[in-house]
Design a protein around this motif. Structure first.
Motif, PDB file in Angstrom:
ATOM      1  N   CYS A   1       0.827  -1.218   0.000  1.00  0.00           N
ATOM      2  CA  CYS A   1       0.000   0.000   0.000  1.00  0.00           C
ATOM      3  C   CYS A   1       0.856   1.261   0.000  1.00  0.00           C
ATOM      4  O   CYS A   1       0.477   2.264  -0.612  1.00  0.00           O
ATOM      5  CB  CYS A   1      -0.940   0.000   1.200  1.00  0.00           C
ATOM      6  SG  CYS A   1      -2.258  -1.215   1.081  1.00  0.00           S
ATOM      7  N   LEU A   2       1.979   1.206   0.672  1.00  0.00           N
ATOM      8  CA  LEU A   2       2.869   2.366   0.686  1.00  0.00           C
ATOM      9  C   LEU A   2       3.415   2.672  -0.703  1.00  0.00           C
ATOM     10  O   LEU A   2       3.650   3.827  -1.046  1.00  0.00           O
ATOM     11  CB  LEU A   2       4.038   2.135   1.654  1.00  0.00           C
ATOM     12  CG  LEU A   2       3.692   2.097   3.134  1.00  0.00           C
ATOM     13  CD1 LEU A   2       4.939   1.770   3.958  1.00  0.00           C
ATOM     14  CD2 LEU A   2       3.081   3.409   3.595  1.00  0.00           C
ATOM     15  N   LYS A   3       3.596   1.646  -1.514  1.00  0.00           N
ATOM     16  CA  LYS A   3       4.148   1.815  -2.860  1.00  0.00           C
ATOM     17  C   LYS A   3       3.076   2.117  -3.902  1.00  0.00           C
ATOM     18  O   LYS A   3       3.392   2.449  -5.039  1.00  0.00           O
ATOM     19  CB  LYS A   3       4.893   0.546  -3.276  1.00  0.00           C
ATOM     20  CG  LYS A   3       6.092   0.235  -2.409  1.00  0.00           C
ATOM     21  CD  LYS A   3       6.708  -1.087  -2.821  1.00  0.00           C
ATOM     22  CE  LYS A   3       7.831  -1.477  -1.887  1.00  0.00           C
ATOM     23  NZ  LYS A   3       8.384  -2.796  -2.235  1.00  0.00           N
ATOM     24  N   TYR A   4       1.792   1.997  -3.546  1.00  0.00           N
ATOM     25  CA  TYR A   4       0.713   2.138  -4.529  1.00  0.00           C
ATOM     26  C   TYR A   4       0.665   3.512  -5.201  1.00  0.00           C
ATOM     27  O   TYR A   4       0.531   3.573  -6.435  1.00  0.00           O
ATOM     28  CB  TYR A   4      -0.639   1.810  -3.904  1.00  0.00           C
ATOM     29  CG  TYR A   4      -1.770   1.989  -4.874  1.00  0.00           C
ATOM     30  CD1 TYR A   4      -1.993   1.056  -5.874  1.00  0.00           C
ATOM     31  CD2 TYR A   4      -2.600   3.102  -4.813  1.00  0.00           C
ATOM     32  CE1 TYR A   4      -3.023   1.209  -6.785  1.00  0.00           C
ATOM     33  CE2 TYR A   4      -3.630   3.264  -5.719  1.00  0.00           C
ATOM     34  CZ  TYR A   4      -3.833   2.325  -6.700  1.00  0.00           C
ATOM     35  OH  TYR A   4      -4.844   2.499  -7.601  1.00  0.00           O
ATOM     36  N   PRO A   5       0.752   4.633  -4.476  1.00  0.00           N
ATOM     37  CA  PRO A   5       0.661   5.927  -5.174  1.00  0.00           C
ATOM     38  C   PRO A   5       1.707   6.080  -6.287  1.00  0.00           C
ATOM     39  O   PRO A   5       1.386   6.558  -7.384  1.00  0.00           O
ATOM     40  CB  PRO A   5       0.889   6.952  -4.061  1.00  0.00           C
ATOM     41  CG  PRO A   5       0.449   6.248  -2.819  1.00  0.00           C
ATOM     42  CD  PRO A   5       0.840   4.817  -3.033  1.00  0.00           C
ATOM     43  N   GLU A   6       2.929   5.659  -6.033  1.00  0.00           N
ATOM     44  CA  GLU A   6       3.979   5.742  -7.054  1.00  0.00           C
ATOM     45  C   GLU A   6       3.661   4.830  -8.241  1.00  0.00           C
ATOM     46  O   GLU A   6       3.814   5.204  -9.405  1.00  0.00           O
ATOM     47  CB  GLU A   6       5.321   5.346  -6.436  1.00  0.00           C
ATOM     48  CG  GLU A   6       6.486   5.416  -7.383  1.00  0.00           C
ATOM     49  CD  GLU A   6       7.776   4.924  -6.742  1.00  0.00           C
ATOM     50  OE1 GLU A   6       8.686   4.556  -7.505  1.00  0.00           O
ATOM     51  OE2 GLU A   6       7.856   4.897  -5.500  1.00  0.00           O
ATOM     52  N   TRP A   7       3.180   3.618  -7.943  1.00  0.00           N
ATOM     53  CA  TRP A   7       2.825   2.672  -8.999  1.00  0.00           C
ATOM     54  C   TRP A   7       1.669   3.212  -9.843  1.00  0.00           C
ATOM     55  O   TRP A   7       1.701   3.131 -11.071  1.00  0.00           O
ATOM     56  CB  TRP A   7       2.433   1.327  -8.370  1.00  0.00           C
ATOM     57  CG  TRP A   7       2.022   0.304  -9.377  1.00  0.00           C
ATOM     58  CD1 TRP A   7       2.819  -0.583 -10.024  1.00  0.00           C
ATOM     59  CD2 TRP A   7       0.697   0.081  -9.865  1.00  0.00           C
ATOM     60  NE1 TRP A   7       2.071  -1.362 -10.876  1.00  0.00           N
ATOM     61  CE2 TRP A   7       0.757  -0.976 -10.799  1.00  0.00           C
ATOM     62  CE3 TRP A   7      -0.543   0.653  -9.591  1.00  0.00           C
ATOM     63  CZ2 TRP A   7      -0.352  -1.458 -11.465  1.00  0.00           C
ATOM     64  CZ3 TRP A   7      -1.653   0.176 -10.261  1.00  0.00           C
ATOM     65  CH2 TRP A   7      -1.553  -0.862 -11.179  1.00  0.00           C
ATOM     66  N   LYS A   8       0.675   3.777  -9.190  1.00  0.00           N
ATOM     67  CA  LYS A   8      -0.511   4.266  -9.897  1.00  0.00           C
ATOM     68  C   LYS A   8      -0.152   5.417 -10.825  1.00  0.00           C
ATOM     69  O   LYS A   8      -0.733   5.545 -11.911  1.00  0.00           O
ATOM     70  CB  LYS A   8      -1.591   4.681  -8.893  1.00  0.00           C
ATOM     71  CG  LYS A   8      -2.905   5.075  -9.539  1.00  0.00           C
ATOM     72  CD  LYS A   8      -3.534   3.933 -10.295  1.00  0.00           C
ATOM     73  CE  LYS A   8      -4.881   4.316 -10.880  1.00  0.00           C
ATOM     74  NZ  LYS A   8      -5.344   3.387 -11.889  1.00  0.00           N
TER      75      LYS A   8
END
Length: 93
Positions: free
Chosen positions: A27-34
């Motif tokens: 979840c911590l990495k999701y904004p960057e991935w999105k």
């Protein structure tokens, strides 16, 4: 089949926290991935973006909770393992 309760209880002490930790890190990495993967595609906010086929309301049916109360389990036998080792019912026999 089903797993014995002690297996579920013991494994959940280790597996659940480990799974939650992995999910938290993801979840911590999701904004960057999105930002890299179609950042404006958000069908949970904009249903018109959904690529899934629509379901006709006529195909759906409601299930009311009160219908679940009429389940007859009187023919089922409860084993000693289902009750647990030191249950109150063991002391009655």
């Amino acid at each position: 089949g089903s797993l014995p309760k002690w297996v579920v209880n013991k494994s959940s002490q280790f597996l659940a926290p480990k799974a939650m930790k992995k999910m938290y890190k993801a979840c911590l990495k999701y904004p960057e991935w999105k930002q890299k993967h179609d950042p404006h595609f958000k069908p949970w906010l904009y249903p018109e973006q959904s690529r899934l086929p629509a379901l006709a309301l006529s195909e759906l049916s409601l299930q009311h909770a009160d219908s679940l109360e009429n389940i007859d389990e009187s023919s089922l036998a409860e084993s000693k393992e289902d009750r647990g080792e030191g249950s109150d019912e063991d002391s009655l026999t």
